[in-house]
Motif scaffolding. Structure first.
Motif, PDB file in Angstrom:
ATOM      1  N   GLU A   1       8.751 -28.934  -1.427  1.00 26.14           N
ATOM      2  CA  GLU A   1       7.610 -29.065  -0.519  1.00 26.14           C
ATOM      3  C   GLU A   1       7.628 -30.395   0.224  1.00 26.14           C
ATOM      4  N   LEU A   2       7.976 -31.472  -0.503  1.00 24.82           N
ATOM      5  CA  LEU A   2       7.882 -32.821   0.065  1.00 24.82           C
ATOM      6  C   LEU A   2       9.203 -33.321   0.643  1.00 24.82           C
ATOM      7  N   GLY A   3      10.293 -32.596   0.384  1.00 27.49           N
ATOM      8  CA  GLY A   3      11.586 -33.043   0.883  1.00 27.49           C
ATOM      9  C   GLY A   3      12.061 -34.316   0.225  1.00 27.49           C
ATOM     10  N   VAL A   4      11.815 -34.429  -1.087  1.00 28.89           N
ATOM     11  CA  VAL A   4      12.218 -35.620  -1.835  1.00 28.89           C
ATOM     12  C   VAL A   4      13.128 -35.215  -2.989  1.00 28.89           C
ATOM     13  N   SER A   5      13.735 -36.216  -3.613  1.00 20.76           N
ATOM     14  CA  SER A   5      14.589 -35.961  -4.767  1.00 20.76           C
ATOM     15  C   SER A   5      13.768 -35.456  -5.947  1.00 20.76           C
ATOM     16  N   VAL A   6      14.325 -34.483  -6.666  1.00 18.55           N
ATOM     17  CA  VAL A   6      13.657 -33.999  -7.875  1.00 18.55           C
ATOM     18  C   VAL A   6      13.530 -35.111  -8.914  1.00 18.55           C
ATOM     19  N   GLU A   7      14.414 -36.107  -8.835  1.00 14.87           N
ATOM     20  CA  GLU A   7      14.368 -37.203  -9.802  1.00 14.87           C
ATOM     21  C   GLU A   7      13.087 -38.020  -9.685  1.00 14.87           C
ATOM     22  N   ASP A   8      12.473 -37.982  -8.506  1.00 10.77           N
ATOM     23  CA  ASP A   8      11.284 -38.796  -8.276  1.00 10.77           C
ATOM     24  C   ASP A   8       9.980 -38.055  -8.582  1.00 10.77           C
ATOM     25  N   VAL A   9      10.095 -36.783  -8.982  1.00 10.84           N
ATOM     26  CA  VAL A   9       8.909 -35.989  -9.305  1.00 10.84           C
ATOM     27  C   VAL A   9       8.720 -35.969 -10.812  1.00 10.84           C
ATOM     28  N   SER A  10       7.601 -36.482 -11.258  1.00  8.97           N
ATOM     29  CA  SER A  10       7.267 -36.503 -12.682  1.00  8.97           C
ATOM     30  C   SER A  10       6.059 -35.602 -12.898  1.00  8.97           C
ATOM     31  N   ALA A  11       6.140 -34.727 -13.906  1.00 13.38           N
ATOM     32  CA  ALA A  11       5.052 -33.766 -14.092  1.00 13.38           C
ATOM     33  C   ALA A  11       4.940 -33.364 -15.557  1.00 13.38           C
ATOM     34  N   LEU A  12       3.816 -32.755 -15.870  1.00 13.13           N
ATOM     35  CA  LEU A  12       3.551 -32.289 -17.227  1.00 13.13           C
ATOM     36  C   LEU A  12       2.763 -30.984 -17.163  1.00 13.13           C
ATOM     37  N   LEU A  13       3.153 -30.036 -18.014  1.00 12.81           N
ATOM     38  CA  LEU A  13       2.401 -28.799 -18.170  1.00 12.81           C
ATOM     39  C   LEU A  13       2.043 -28.621 -19.635  1.00 12.81           C
ATOM     40  N   MET A  14       0.985 -27.883 -19.882  1.00 16.81           N
ATOM     41  CA  MET A  14       0.565 -27.579 -21.250  1.00 16.81           C
ATOM     42  C   MET A  14       0.210 -26.101 -21.345  1.00 16.81           C
ATOM     43  N   GLY A  15      -0.076 -25.653 -22.557  1.00 14.42           N
ATOM     44  CA  GLY A  15      -0.523 -24.289 -22.762  1.00 14.42           C
ATOM     45  C   GLY A  15       0.612 -23.329 -23.059  1.00 14.42           C
ATOM     46  N   GLY A  16       0.280 -22.045 -23.052  1.00 20.33           N
ATOM     47  CA  GLY A  16       1.260 -21.015 -23.364  1.00 20.33           C
ATOM     48  C   GLY A  16       2.286 -20.846 -22.265  1.00 20.33           C
ATOM     49  N   HIS A  17       3.400 -20.179 -22.626  1.00 22.79           N
ATOM     50  CA  HIS A  17       4.468 -19.929 -21.664  1.00 22.79           C
ATOM     51  C   HIS A  17       4.172 -18.614 -20.959  1.00 22.79           C
ATOM     52  N   GLY A  18       3.602 -18.703 -19.784  1.00 28.84           N
ATOM     53  CA  GLY A  18       3.227 -17.502 -19.065  1.00 28.84           C
ATOM     54  C   GLY A  18       2.229 -17.823 -17.975  1.00 28.84           C
ATOM     55  N   ASP A  19       1.514 -16.812 -17.565  1.00 31.36           N
ATOM     56  CA  ASP A  19       0.607 -16.973 -16.433  1.00 31.36           C
ATOM     57  C   ASP A  19      -0.581 -17.873 -16.734  1.00 31.36           C
ATOM     58  N   THR A  20      -0.808 -18.190 -18.025  1.00 28.01           N
ATOM     59  CA  THR A  20      -1.932 -19.067 -18.367  1.00 28.01           C
ATOM     60  C   THR A  20      -1.507 -20.513 -18.587  1.00 28.01           C
ATOM     61  N   MET A  21      -0.242 -20.832 -18.316  1.00 25.11           N
ATOM     62  CA  MET A  21       0.199 -22.220 -18.475  1.00 25.11           C
ATOM     63  C   MET A  21      -0.640 -23.137 -17.589  1.00 25.11           C
ATOM     64  N   VAL A  22      -0.719 -24.411 -17.978  1.00 19.73           N
ATOM     65  CA  VAL A  22      -1.628 -25.340 -17.318  1.00 19.73           C
ATOM     66  C   VAL A  22      -0.856 -26.541 -16.750  1.00 19.73           C
ATOM     67  N   PRO A  23      -0.392 -26.467 -15.496  1.00 19.31           N
ATOM     68  CA  PRO A  23       0.185 -27.652 -14.861  1.00 19.31           C
ATOM     69  C   PRO A  23      -0.919 -28.693 -14.642  1.00 19.31           C
ATOM     70  N   LEU A  24      -0.670 -29.907 -15.044  1.00 19.03           N
ATOM     71  CA  LEU A  24      -1.692 -30.957 -14.965  1.00 19.03           C
ATOM     72  C   LEU A  24      -1.462 -31.820 -13.724  1.00 19.03           C
ATOM     73  N   ALA A  25      -2.293 -31.593 -12.716  1.00 20.90           N
ATOM     74  CA  ALA A  25      -2.182 -32.402 -11.501  1.00 20.90           C
ATOM     75  C   ALA A  25      -2.434 -33.874 -11.803  1.00 20.90           C
ATOM     76  N   SER A  26      -3.301 -34.130 -12.797  1.00 21.74           N
ATOM     77  CA  SER A  26      -3.614 -35.516 -13.143  1.00 21.74           C
ATOM     78  C   SER A  26      -2.424 -36.247 -13.760  1.00 21.74           C
ATOM     79  N   CYS A  27      -1.412 -35.492 -14.209  1.00 21.06           N
ATOM     80  CA  CYS A  27      -0.204 -36.092 -14.798  1.00 21.06           C
ATOM     81  C   CYS A  27       1.019 -35.839 -13.930  1.00 21.06           C
ATOM     82  N   THR A  28       0.777 -35.606 -12.647  1.00 26.81           N
ATOM     83  CA  THR A  28       1.875 -35.337 -11.720  1.00 26.81           C
ATOM     84  C   THR A  28       1.940 -36.426 -10.662  1.00 26.81           C
ATOM     85  N   SER A  29       3.134 -36.977 -10.485  1.00 33.42           N
ATOM     86  CA  SER A  29       3.300 -38.023  -9.475  1.00 33.42           C
ATOM     87  C   SER A  29       4.673 -37.900  -8.827  1.00 33.42           C
TER      88      SER A  29
END
Length: 314
Positions: free
Chosen positions: A163-191
């Motif tokens: 989306e941003l046209g940047v290196s994947v190395e510079d994207v830090s993120a965290l998800l929680m929850g079950g593995h499936g449609d209810t998983m919870v990507p945390l925008a507050s832990c994404t930079s």
């Protein structure tokens, strides 16, 4: 120094590709196992083919294929990918009954041949399968882990980088929850490069990216038509193997057994953990905002329902 021994149960696309990544990184000697039958020689063929690539890429891992659990004895890490794959129109939950039975048979053998191993479960539906593995092996929960968060986070990070046209190395993120449609990507832990993602991506577009990450596996299934994803799942698993074998203390999301943590109460769910030679060495508890708490609880409830359904089937 003695090499680590890594067993991969299931020599299909995910298992064989995981063996490839592990061998290329020289994480240890590898045993690729699958069941006897019409395709009994398949794991030997894939192991030999991979071994023959070692002079080209310069790795010294010894790789064998087998149908005999005796060849896996004394493994340091056992990766379980065995089970029927998802097909178009199927959810992970549709796999529950059949794969729970397969998981039970595999784990009885692992318990007998590699009682000190760290077990990484990849088979779907993931959160139920890792719970089944714990029940059957009787291993300490720290040594039975589900691979999901690394894969889901990788998908999320990939989509953000695209989306941003940047290196994947510079994207830090965290998800929680079950593995499936209810998983919870945390925008507050994404930079991205240390910049909070909300400053770079409008919320409505971020929501679309998060939804795509949740459905990332189904998207691949729909495109492949006759199978499911394997490059990224295998790579995610190999990263976990490396963290364990090399005691890297990686802080990454995994399906870990939560008793008191996050108020889960005795189930496997995706949470941030410190992963090292002992398996899950620590579950990291972070503060969630109200919306994240609600989404996480919804995901936990879905996992509980899945596990309770499994209990009626096995």
């Amino acid at each position: 120094m003695k090499r680590a021994k890594i067993t991969i149960v299931g020599a299909g696309n995910v298992g064989a590709t995981c063996a490839h990544w592990c061998a290329a990184a020289e994480l240890g000697d590898i045993v690729l196992l699958d069941i006897p039958g019409e395709m009994a020689d398949m794991p030997r063929g894939k192991a030999l083919d991979l071994m023959e690539s070692s002079p080209i890429f310069g790795f010294d891992s010894n790789i064998i294929g087998t149908n005999d659990y005796a060849d896996t004895a004394g493994s340091d890490v056992v990766v379980i990918t065995a089970g029927i794959p998802r097909k178009p129109g199927m959810s992970r939950d549709d796999l529950l009954a059949t794969n729970a039975k397969i998981m039970g048979l595999v784990c009885e053998q692992v318990k007998a041949t590699s009682p000190e191993a760290v077990v990484i479960v990849v088979s779907n539906p993931l959160d139920a399968m890792v719970q089944r593995a714990l029940q059957v092996t009787g291993f300490p929960p720290a040594r039975v882990i589900g691979q999901a968060g690394v894969l889901d986070t990788a998908r999320y990070r990939s989509f953000l980088a695209m989306e941003l046209g940047v290196s994947v190395e510079d994207v830090s993120a965290l998800l929680m929850g079950g593995h499936g449609d209810t998983m919870v990507p945390l925008a507050s832990c994404t930079s991205v490069g240390g910049i909070p993602v909300q400053q770079l991506v409008p919320q409505d577009r971020l929501d679309e990216i998060i939804d795509r990450a949740r459905k990332g596996g189904a998207e691949i299934v729909g495109l492949l038509k006759t199978g499911s994803a394997y490059y990224a799942p295998a790579g995610a698993t190999a990263q976990m193997v490396e963290a364990i074998i090399r005691d890297k203390k990686r802080l990454i999301p995994c399906a870990a057994y939560c008793d008191k943590e996050y108020g889960v109460g005795g189930f496997y769910v995706g949470v941030p953990v410190v992963l090292g030679t002992g398996g899950v060495e620590k579950i990291v508890e972070i503060d969630l905002n109200d919306s994240e708490k609600a989404a996480f609880q919804k995901s936990v409830d879905a996992v509980k329902e899945l596990v309770e359904t499994m209990a009626t089937l096995v």
